[in-house]
Write an enzyme that holds these catalytic residues in place. Structure first.
Site, short mmCIF file in Angstrom:
data_model
loop_
_atom_site.label_atom_id
_atom_site.label_comp_id
_atom_site.label_asym_id
_atom_site.label_seq_id
_atom_site.Cartn_x
_atom_site.Cartn_y
_atom_site.Cartn_z
N CYS A 2 0.61 -1.18 0.13
CA CYS A 2 0.17 -0.61 -0.31
C CYS A 2 0.88 1.08 -0.13
CB CYS A 2 -0.80 0.12 1.24
SG CYS A 2 -1.83 -1.00 1.42
N ARG A 28 3.79 -0.47 -5.12
CA ARG A 28 3.26 -0.58 -3.49
C ARG A 28 2.21 -1.29 -4.02
NH1 ARG A 28 6.90 1.46 -0.26
NH2 ARG A 28 4.88 0.88 1.54
N TRP A 76 -2.63 -2.45 -1.24
CA TRP A 76 -2.69 -4.06 -2.03
C TRP A 76 -3.56 -5.07 -0.95
CZ3 TRP A 76 -0.22 -7.92 1.12
CH2 TRP A 76 -0.26 -9.39 0.05
N ASN A 102 -1.54 1.63 5.61
CA ASN A 102 -0.73 1.16 5.36
C ASN A 102 -0.19 0.32 6.36
OD1 ASN A 102 0.96 -0.61 3.93
ND2 ASN A 102 2.54 0.28 4.43
N GLY A 103 -0.38 -1.88 6.34
CA GLY A 103 -0.54 -2.03 7.98
C GLY A 103 -1.07 -2.98 7.49
N GLU A 488 17.30 -17.29 -8.33
CA GLU A 488 16.85 -15.94 -9.34
C GLU A 488 16.65 -15.87 -10.19
OE1 GLU A 488 16.38 -13.18 -7.67
OE2 GLU A 488 16.51 -12.21 -8.82
N LYS A 492 12.59 -14.75 -11.21
CA LYS A 492 12.14 -13.78 -12.05
C LYS A 492 10.99 -14.37 -12.94
CE LYS A 492 13.19 -10.71 -10.68
NZ LYS A 492 14.03 -10.64 -8.95
N GLU A 495 7.66 -14.62 -11.15
CA GLU A 495 6.66 -13.76 -10.63
C GLU A 495 6.09 -12.97 -11.56
OE1 GLU A 495 9.02 -11.09 -7.77
OE2 GLU A 495 10.54 -11.56 -8.73
N HIS A 511 18.24 -36.43 -7.01
CA HIS A 511 18.30 -37.35 -5.89
C HIS A 511 16.40 -37.04 -5.41
CE1 HIS A 511 22.03 -37.20 -3.87
NE2 HIS A 511 22.39 -36.34 -4.00
N LYS A 608 5.78 -4.39 -4.59
CA LYS A 608 7.39 -4.23 -4.71
C LYS A 608 8.17 -3.74 -2.89
CE LYS A 608 11.21 -2.85 -6.04
NZ LYS A 608 12.00 -3.67 -7.06
#
Ligand code: M6R
Length: 613
Positions: A2, A28, A76, A102-103, A488, A492, A495, A511, A608
């Site tokens: 947010c 955000r 968000w 936000n929170g 990584e 990428k 996402e 394995h 983000k």
């Protein structure tokens, strides 16, 4: 998660600036958004599910264009699905106030029941709405807005950054922080607030970061900081050297692509000024990085999340091999709840782009309580992680807007390399000549990164990515320093392209996971010359024997020759190969997502900066 903005001015209109602030903060969270302004003494709220463009349609009648005070929010979702009703700002039904948050308010159910018992009516499923009712109740008791906010916050547990606007003849704007970031700044005509300094840059570069438990009252041309008990706090503004242009797309189709292309410059900004060529050493600002301090260390504990954790894996390999110091590493979200036992002389190393990631911050605080020396690698100068670290290596990557982290990652890896050299020199395990050789090679990396970003490579990577755009699953394999690069590369792709991609240590395939390989499955193998290159070649053979379609990335020529498709990276020393090898993987994910029509800078379900648990 947010983004919040707020503005109050003596003479200027605020609406356009609020909307532009939300545009900058959309990274955000972007499932709904809204604004509230004081319009002729009354509060007017406009909010809408979906992207900012939907809100702009609502505002296009121009009815609120003259307002001189307002707040805005880009969401968000945590409590309640994305919808018009759950979008912020929220109110208490009185028409006197609007609040953005936000929170998470952890005791919101209990508070909601209490407020409903008093006859207060709730119109959303959010935890936030209890805050607006709590503030409204205190305003109705005759308190000032700042006092009402303080009294309301005394009732809540959880974490928040909030901004509250009240109407009337003289509008008031108050914000408060407990957890998620909040920045304020004042000019001669106005005062402004935002979740990120980027939202304030059009107005001022002199900003004040709120600390936890602080409240700010904003009025045209002034800021007043207090704690939750109302005691005044004096804090000088901090000058920010980023400019608004750095946060724009600069002609690229997406922020992610721009940020991938910025990496050679970021290398220079992260490293070059810090290199002491004649001493084979490195100098850091921000804290005590002296020989004495570093010699007292016996271990390093890395805590981080997501991409930053992958940089932490690289840091482990580098610090152990260059500085001969043992390194432990954990997901910050696991570390904070597993009763960790830290050895004496531990450096807790938090790695974070934003410096506001809730889990990373909590892990750093816990490590500090357990006696560790708190240090960090971070991109944002005034962030909480930086302020709570005794020493920091700032990565100077500039604002990273794309939700998929790219330049911040390579900067974190480069900073880790510098740290390994500094530790090695301080501890006397790396002599001047060896230090100089490592740092010289680092300097040579820039043209090699540029070569990887030349149009031929980009076209080559794009063609391979498009050829596999319908694949339903990928493996990304690597060993040693390139194992985290495989992780990584897979992250990428997941996402931004929403395809299942598994990053694995190549030696672990036999394995169990090798059972997943079916004929034609794309397997991206990262391999460059080094202590495990031959081992990786054998892993390639094993995968090929089961019909896997191998795409090799790296500088190991025999591996490239074995592969079905290849993306060669320039040669460098093993320790720096991750910085080069990650670039084709970033481009691969970008082009794959592009071919699949995904929203690259705002992938679904993500935000983000993850400031909630
Ligand atoms: O701001 P931070 O570096 O602390 O963020 C950590 C992760 O949330 C972040 O790296 C995330 O994994 C990125 N979306 C990856 O691209």
């Amino acid at each position: 998660m947010c983004g919040i903005v707020g503005a109050i001015t003596r003479s200027g209109a605020v609406l356009e600036g609020l909307v532009e602030g939300l545009r900058v903060l959309e990274y955000r969270g972007y499932d709904s958004c809204g604004v509230a302004v004081v319009d002729g003494g009354a509060i007017a709220i406009r909010r809408k599910v979906g992207r900012l463009s939907e809100l702009e349609k609502l505002l296009s009648d121009g009815a609120l264009n003259g307002a001189r005070a307002g707040v805005g929010h880009t969401r968000w979702a945590t409590h309640g699905k994305p919808s018009d009703e759950n979008a912020h700002p929220h109110s208490d039904g009185s028409g006197r106030l609007a609040l953005v948050h936000n929170g998470i308010i952890e005791n919101y159910l209990e508070l909601r029941r209490e407020l409903q018992a008093e006859g207060r009516v709730f119109t959303s499923e959010t935890d936030t709405e209890v805050l607006s009712h709590l503030v409204g109740r205190e305003l109705a008791r005759g308190r000032s807005l700042a006092d009402a906010v303080r009294a309301a916050l005394a009732r809540v547990s959880g974490y928040y950054a909030i901004a509250v606007l009240s109407g009337g003849d003289t509008p008031h704007l108050v914000c408060a922080r407990q957890g998620p970031p909040l920045v304020v700044g004042a000019t001669a005509d106005g005062a402004y607030l935002g979740s990120d300094v980027l939202a304030l840059l059009p107005y001022t570069r002199d900003v004040v970061y709120l600390e936890d438990g602080e409240v700010a009252e904003l009025a045209p041309g002034s800021l007043r900081l207090t704690n939750l008990a109302g005691a005044p706090i004096a804090r000088a503004a901090r000058r920010i050297d980023w400019d608004a242009e750095q946060a724009s797309k600069g002609g690229f189709a997406h922020h992610m692509l721009k940020e991938i292309h910025e990496q050679p410059d970021v290398l220079a900004r992260t490293a070059f000024d810090r290199i002491l060529s004649t001493r084979g050493d490195v100098a850091f600002e921000h804290g005590d990085w002296s020989d004495a301090r570093l010699r007292s260390l016996e271990r390093v504990q890395v805590v981080a999340c997501g991409t930053a954790l992958h940089a932490g894996y690289v840091a482990r390999y580098l610090i152990e091999s260059i500085a001969r110091l043992p390194v432990d590493l954990d997901f910050a979200s696991e570390f904070r709840y597993r009763d960790p036992q830290l050895a004496r002389g531990t450096m807790a190393l938090a790695i974070s782009q934003s410096g506001e990631t809730a889990d990373t911050l909590a892990a750093l605080r816990l490590a500090r309580q357990l006696g560790a020396w708190p240090a960090s690698i971070c991109n944002v100068i005034g962030s909480t992680v930086v302020r709570e670290s005794e020493a920091t290596i700032l990565t100077h990557a500039g604002p990273e807007i794309g939700v998929a982290s790219t330049k911040a990652f390579s900067a974190q890896v480069v900073a880790s390399f510098l740290l390994a050299v500094r530790l090695g020199r301080a501890r006397g395990v790396l002599d001047e000549r060896a230090g100089t050789a490592l740092l010289d090679e680092l300097r040579r990396l820039r043209p090699r990164m540029e070569a990887l970003l030349a149009s031929e490579t980009i076209e080559q990577v794009g063609a391979i990515a498009r050829a596999h755009q319908n694949a339903t699953g990928f493996f990304f394999l690597g060993r040693g320093l390139n194992f985290p690069i495989a992780l990584e590369g897979a992250l990428k792709l997941k996402e931004i392209s929403y395809v299942h991609a598994e990053g694995y240590a190549a030696g672990e395939m036999k394995h169990g996971p090798i059972a997943l390989i079916s004929p034609g499955m794309p397997i991206v193998v990262v391999n460059s010359p080094g202590r495990v290159d031959e081992k990786v070649r054998s892993n390639i053979e094993q995968v090929k024997a089961r019909g896997g379609h191998v795409i090799c990335v790296g500088a190991d020529q025999p591996s490239l020759a074995l592969a079905d498709e290849r993306i060669a990276t320039p040669a460098t020393i093993e320790a720096l190969s991750p910085v080069l090898n990650v670039i084709p993987l970033q481009l691969f994910a970008y082009h794959h997502a592009l071919a699949r029509g995904c929203d690259i800078d705002k992938p679904r379900n993500l935000a983000k900066s993850v400031t909630v648990e």
